[in-house]
Scaffold this motif. Structure first.
Motif, PDB file in Angstrom:
ATOM      1  N   ILE A  72       0.838  -1.200   0.000  1.00 35.42           N
ATOM      2  CA  ILE A  72       0.000   0.000   0.000  1.00 35.42           C
ATOM      3  C   ILE A  72       0.872   1.248   0.000  1.00 35.42           C
ATOM      4  CG2 ILE A  72      -1.669   1.332   1.348  1.00 35.42           C
ATOM      5  CD1 ILE A  72      -2.802  -1.365   2.324  1.00 35.42           C
ATOM      6  N   ALA A  73       1.950   1.224   0.788  1.00 37.13           N
ATOM      7  CA  ALA A  73       2.866   2.368   0.838  1.00 37.13           C
ATOM      8  C   ALA A  73       3.546   2.580  -0.509  1.00 37.13           C
ATOM      9  CB  ALA A  73       3.905   2.159   1.937  1.00 37.13           C
ATOM     10  N   ASN A  74       3.920   1.465  -1.172  1.00 33.99           N
ATOM     11  CA  ASN A  74       4.563   1.557  -2.486  1.00 33.99           C
ATOM     12  C   ASN A  74       3.630   2.178  -3.523  1.00 33.99           C
ATOM     13  OD1 ASN A  74       6.850   0.381  -1.436  1.00 33.99           O
ATOM     14  ND2 ASN A  74       6.330  -1.686  -2.155  1.00 33.99           N
ATOM     15  N   LEU A  75       2.312   2.048  -3.292  1.00 33.10           N
ATOM     16  CA  LEU A  75       1.336   2.648  -4.202  1.00 33.10           C
ATOM     17  C   LEU A  75       1.122   4.127  -3.920  1.00 33.10           C
ATOM     18  CD1 LEU A  75      -1.365  -0.200  -4.283  1.00 33.10           C
ATOM     19  CD2 LEU A  75       0.233   0.415  -6.102  1.00 33.10           C
ATOM     20  N   GLY A  76       1.770   4.623  -2.858  1.00 34.74           N
ATOM     21  CA  GLY A  76       1.680   6.041  -2.547  1.00 34.74           C
ATOM     22  C   GLY A  76       0.682   6.396  -1.470  1.00 34.74           C
ATOM     23  N   TYR A  77       0.240   5.373  -0.681  1.00 33.21           N
ATOM     24  CA  TYR A  77      -0.742   5.613   0.384  1.00 33.21           C
ATOM     25  C   TYR A  77      -0.224   5.069   1.717  1.00 33.21           C
ATOM     26  CZ  TYR A  77      -3.761   6.146  -3.720  1.00 33.21           C
ATOM     27  OH  TYR A  77      -4.310   6.538  -4.912  1.00 33.21           O
ATOM     28  N   PRO A  78       0.838   5.648   2.282  1.00 37.98           N
ATOM     29  CA  PRO A  78       1.455   5.102   3.509  1.00 37.98           C
ATOM     30  C   PRO A  78       0.559   5.145   4.743  1.00 37.98           C
ATOM     31  CG  PRO A  78       2.330   7.275   3.006  1.00 37.98           C
ATOM     32  CD  PRO A  78       1.512   6.869   1.820  1.00 37.98           C
ATOM     33  N   ASN A  79      -0.466   5.994   4.738  1.00 37.33           N
ATOM     34  CA  ASN A  79      -1.296   6.149   5.929  1.00 37.33           C
ATOM     35  C   ASN A  79      -2.580   5.307   5.898  1.00 37.33           C
ATOM     36  OD1 ASN A  79       0.471   8.101   7.056  1.00 37.33           O
ATOM     37  ND2 ASN A  79      -0.434   9.670   5.729  1.00 37.33           N
ATOM     38  N   LEU A  80      -2.739   4.509   4.865  1.00 37.76           N
ATOM     39  CA  LEU A  80      -3.961   3.711   4.748  1.00 37.76           C
ATOM     40  C   LEU A  80      -3.830   2.377   5.475  1.00 37.76           C
ATOM     41  CD1 LEU A  80      -5.020   4.144   1.000  1.00 37.76           C
ATOM     42  CD2 LEU A  80      -5.984   5.275   3.007  1.00 37.76           C
ATOM     43  N   ASP A  81      -4.985   1.883   5.967  1.00 42.71           N
ATOM     44  CA  ASP A  81      -5.039   0.541   6.546  1.00 42.71           C
ATOM     45  C   ASP A  81      -5.287  -0.511   5.476  1.00 42.71           C
ATOM     46  OD1 ASP A  81      -4.751   1.352   9.284  1.00 42.71           O
ATOM     47  OD2 ASP A  81      -6.804   2.111   9.183  1.00 42.71           O
ATOM     48  N   GLY A  82      -5.846  -0.083   4.359  1.00 37.84           N
ATOM     49  CA  GLY A  82      -6.133  -1.042   3.303  1.00 37.84           C
ATOM     50  C   GLY A  82      -6.761  -0.381   2.094  1.00 37.84           C
ATOM     51  N   ILE A  83      -6.820  -1.126   0.999  1.00 38.05           N
ATOM     52  CA  ILE A  83      -7.477  -0.669  -0.235  1.00 38.05           C
ATOM     53  C   ILE A  83      -8.487  -1.732  -0.644  1.00 38.05           C
ATOM     54  CG2 ILE A  83      -7.197  -0.024  -2.651  1.00 38.05           C
ATOM     55  CD1 ILE A  83      -4.359   0.844  -2.024  1.00 38.05           C
ATOM     56  N   ILE A  84      -9.695  -1.307  -0.899  1.00 37.10           N
ATOM     57  CA  ILE A  84     -10.739  -2.223  -1.349  1.00 37.10           C
ATOM     58  C   ILE A  84     -11.037  -1.937  -2.812  1.00 37.10           C
ATOM     59  CG2 ILE A  84     -13.145  -2.922  -1.066  1.00 37.10           C
ATOM     60  CD1 ILE A  84     -12.913  -2.260   1.869  1.00 37.10           C
ATOM     61  N   TYR A  85     -10.805  -2.932  -3.650  1.00 41.35           N
ATOM     62  CA  TYR A  85     -11.054  -2.806  -5.076  1.00 41.35           C
ATOM     63  C   TYR A  85     -12.424  -3.392  -5.394  1.00 41.35           C
ATOM     64  CZ  TYR A  85      -6.059  -1.803  -5.442  1.00 41.35           C
ATOM     65  OH  TYR A  85      -4.808  -1.248  -5.295  1.00 41.35           O
ATOM     66  N   VAL A  86     -13.303  -2.558  -5.939  1.00 38.17           N
ATOM     67  CA  VAL A  86     -14.653  -2.994  -6.305  1.00 38.17           C
ATOM     68  C   VAL A  86     -14.746  -3.021  -7.815  1.00 38.17           C
ATOM     69  CG1 VAL A  86     -17.114  -2.518  -6.090  1.00 38.17           C
ATOM     70  CG2 VAL A  86     -15.570  -1.907  -4.216  1.00 38.17           C
ATOM     71  N   PHE A  87     -15.173  -4.154  -8.366  1.00 38.44           N
ATOM     72  CA  PHE A  87     -15.319  -4.291  -9.811  1.00 38.44           C
ATOM     73  C   PHE A  87     -16.786  -4.542 -10.152  1.00 38.44           C
ATOM     74  CE2 PHE A  87     -11.023  -5.588  -8.693  1.00 38.44           C
ATOM     75  CZ  PHE A  87     -10.256  -4.870  -9.600  1.00 38.44           C
ATOM     76  N   THR A  88     -17.343  -3.675 -10.987  1.00 37.01           N
ATOM     77  CA  THR A  88     -18.738  -3.838 -11.367  1.00 37.01           C
ATOM     78  C   THR A  88     -18.879  -4.913 -12.439  1.00 37.01           C
ATOM     79  OG1 THR A  88     -18.632  -2.161 -13.111  1.00 37.01           O
ATOM     80  CG2 THR A  88     -19.168  -1.396 -10.892  1.00 37.01           C
ATOM     81  N   LYS A  89     -20.088  -5.422 -12.575  1.00 35.84           N
ATOM     82  CA  LYS A  89     -20.354  -6.442 -13.595  1.00 35.84           C
ATOM     83  C   LYS A  89     -20.160  -5.861 -14.996  1.00 35.84           C
ATOM     84  CE  LYS A  89     -23.547  -9.138 -10.751  1.00 35.84           C
ATOM     85  NZ  LYS A  89     -24.937  -9.611 -10.557  1.00 35.84           N
ATOM     86  N   LYS A  90     -20.508  -4.600 -15.169  1.00 37.89           N
ATOM     87  CA  LYS A  90     -20.338  -3.983 -16.485  1.00 37.89           C
ATOM     88  C   LYS A  90     -18.863  -3.814 -16.835  1.00 37.89           C
ATOM     89  CE  LYS A  90     -24.816  -1.703 -16.686  1.00 37.89           C
ATOM     90  NZ  LYS A  90     -25.582  -0.446 -16.805  1.00 37.89           N
ATOM     91  N   TYR A  91     -18.047  -3.565 -15.812  1.00 35.05           N
ATOM     92  CA  TYR A  91     -16.601  -3.481 -16.041  1.00 35.05           C
ATOM     93  C   TYR A  91     -16.055  -4.848 -16.449  1.00 35.05           C
ATOM     94  CZ  TYR A  91     -11.607  -2.888 -15.087  1.00 35.05           C
ATOM     95  OH  TYR A  91     -10.239  -2.864 -15.198  1.00 35.05           O
ATOM     96  N   ALA A  92     -16.515  -5.874 -15.765  1.00 34.03           N
ATOM     97  CA  ALA A  92     -16.041  -7.229 -16.055  1.00 34.03           C
ATOM     98  C   ALA A  92     -16.394  -7.654 -17.478  1.00 34.03           C
ATOM     99  CB  ALA A  92     -16.631  -8.214 -15.052  1.00 34.03           C
ATOM    100  N   GLN A  93     -17.473  -7.087 -18.016  1.00 33.89           N
ATOM    101  CA  GLN A  93     -17.920  -7.449 -19.359  1.00 33.89           C
ATOM    102  C   GLN A  93     -17.222  -6.656 -20.461  1.00 33.89           C
ATOM    103  OE1 GLN A  93     -22.128  -6.759 -19.047  1.00 33.89           O
ATOM    104  NE2 GLN A  93     -22.464  -8.509 -17.678  1.00 33.89           N
ATOM    105  N   ARG A  94     -16.461  -5.637 -20.090  1.00 37.79           N
ATOM    106  CA  ARG A  94     -15.783  -4.829 -21.115  1.00 37.79           C
ATOM    107  C   ARG A  94     -14.633  -5.607 -21.748  1.00 37.79           C
ATOM    108  NH1 ARG A  94     -14.648   0.430 -17.397  1.00 37.79           N
ATOM    109  NH2 ARG A  94     -16.797   0.687 -16.646  1.00 37.79           N
ATOM    110  N   PRO A  95     -14.463  -5.483 -23.076  1.00 35.90           N
ATOM    111  CA  PRO A  95     -13.289  -6.091 -23.730  1.00 35.90           C
ATOM    112  C   PRO A  95     -12.013  -5.430 -23.227  1.00 35.90           C
ATOM    113  CG  PRO A  95     -14.976  -5.448 -25.345  1.00 35.90           C
ATOM    114  CD  PRO A  95     -15.374  -4.843 -24.042  1.00 35.90           C
ATOM    115  N   ASP A  96     -10.919  -6.147 -23.249  1.00 34.68           N
ATOM    116  CA  ASP A  96      -9.647  -5.601 -22.773  1.00 34.68           C
ATOM    117  C   ASP A  96      -9.265  -4.350 -23.556  1.00 34.68           C
ATOM    118  OD1 ASP A  96      -9.403  -7.541 -20.862  1.00 34.68           O
ATOM    119  OD2 ASP A  96      -8.160  -8.871 -22.093  1.00 34.68           O
ATOM    120  N   SER A  97      -9.614  -4.326 -24.842  1.00 36.81           N
ATOM    121  CA  SER A  97      -9.274  -3.169 -25.673  1.00 36.81           C
ATOM    122  C   SER A  97      -9.961  -1.898 -25.175  1.00 36.81           C
ATOM    123  CB  SER A  97      -9.667  -3.431 -27.131  1.00 36.81           C
ATOM    124  OG  SER A  97     -11.069  -3.698 -27.232  1.00 36.81           O
TER     125      SER A  97
END
Length: 394
Positions: A72-97
């Motif tokens: 987390i610190a390497n990502l530039g957030y040294p004061n955070l307890d954690g990062i929660i990544y939320v992925f929507t169903k519409k995002y999951a359906q998008r082509p990689d392009s």
């Protein structure tokens, strides 16, 4: 009750806006932890603006939690307890392009120029922005950090809301705006960020609402004509080089209306009613005068007179959105205050009591019909939504 109106109520029961505390509860996280939420690769630093959509559990594809402090610190957030990544169903359906196309939510705008937050060079290329649920919000092209070519914006239902041509970040060319159902609302030509030529506005039924002409400097020039959704003429106003050309009858109406508005704001409803009535005397078919007077009657507890004025409004202009809700409230208040009594009366104010209304079914049907019509035309005022739930259950 129509399904689209019931959906509005259901959404209000879930989330009106995406708050961090809401998503914490949704995902079962400890709200005391200092967490960053990233939705479809976009960090949610601030509460999203109104109109950015909602996010429900059913719209989420998966959730990933990062708790490694060093990572987390390497990502530039040294004061955070954690990062929660939320992925929507519409995002999951998008082509990689499509996923590789950036969003302006990951950029900053400085002096009208877009940059990636970690870059000194303006961005050039395509971009796509999204609503919170992953549906497309807008798209276009940036060249040296400025808009170039066609910019499209979308309603939450996927229909286009705005279509604007740009050159060097300034609107140049055809500009069009659409309602959620795809109906054209307004169109015209922009030149160097200014309106030129003929601009037109339309009613929800497709009828011409207003037609105005602008000169090369963006000033209104000539006669601006407005119409009701029935096709009947509403009025004409003339400009020359952007300057309004006085008209004796029109000015008389507007002056009386302005005085009426001032009285209304002061709570002097009887005086406001007199001024609005003067407007109607001079211009008998002017819908704004009837609506203003009806609203003043409503606030002055003259409910039958208010209803008559709102009836006249909707006879002249069937798409006058607020008249439906006001007519419904006039009928509701008529029953609430039919046996009212004054708690206190002074020279300045009278405080009235009201009771829960026992409304006959025939009038209740009228109320619900008006409220539903108001909402269908876009009136989502909280009082209207509340009345829908109170008086118009499934």
């Amino acid at each position: 009750m129509p399904n689209n109106i019931r959906t509005i109520l259901d959404k209000l029961k879930i989330f009106n806006l995406f708050f961090l505390v809401n998503i914490s509860v949704l995902l079962g996280q400890n709200s005391q932890e200092n967490m960053l939420y990233v939705v479809d690769s976009v960090p949610i630093i601030e509460e999203p603006k109104e109109g950015f959509g909602t996010l429900t559990q059913e719209q989420i594809d998966r959730v990933e939690t990062l708790k490694d402090k060093q990572h987390i610190a390497n990502l530039g957030y040294p004061n955070l307890d954690g990062i929660i990544y939320v992925f929507t169903k519409k995002y999951a359906q998008r082509p990689d392009s499509i996923k590789t196309i950036p969003t302006t939510n990951l950029m900053i705008k400085t002096n009208g120029v877009w940059y990636f937050k970690d870059s000194q060079e303006p961005y050039s290329g395509r971009f796509i922005d999204y609503y919170l649920d992953g549906s497309k919000q807008g798209e276009g092209t940036l060249f040296n950090g400025r808009l170039k070519g066609k910019r499209l914006m979308y309603h939450l239902n996927g229909n286009i809301s705005d279509e604007i041509e740009y050159e060097h970040g300034i609107s140049n060319g055809l500009e069009q705006h659409f309602s959620e159902d795809g109906t054209l609302i307004q169109k015209g030509i922009m030149k160097n960020g200014k309106k030129i030529g003929v601009w037109e506005m339309y009613h929800p039924n497709g009828q011409l609402k207003q037609q105005s002409t602008f000169d090369e400097n963006g000033n209104m020039d000539g006669t601006s004509v407005s119409y009701y959704s029935t096709g009947e003429l509403k009025g004409k106003v003339t400009y020359k080089n952007g300057v309004y050309q006085k008209n004796k009858d029109t000015d008389k109406v507007y002056e009386a209306y302005k005085q009426g508005q001032n009285y209304y704001k002061q709570g002097e409803f009887k005086y406001a009613i007199k001024k609005y009535s003067k407007c109607i005397e001079v211009k008998p078919n002017w819908v704004d005068g009837y609506f203003a007077r009806g609203t003043a009657f409503l606030n002055n507890l003259e409910f039958d007179k208010a209803i008559l004025d709102f009836n006249k409004v909707l006879e002249i202009e069937p798409h006058f959105t607020n008249a439906y809700a006001n007519r419904a409230f006039a009928l509701i208040r008529k029953y609430e205050f039919q046996d009212n009594r004054a708690l206190m009366k002074t020279k300045e104010v009278t405080v009235m009591t009201s009771k829960s209304a026992e409304i006959p079914e025939s009038d209740l049907n009228k109320i619900c019909k008006d409220i539903e019509k108001a909402i269908s035309l876009g009136d989502n005022n909280w009082m209207v939504i509340e009345a829908l739930g109170k008086y118009c259950p499934e």
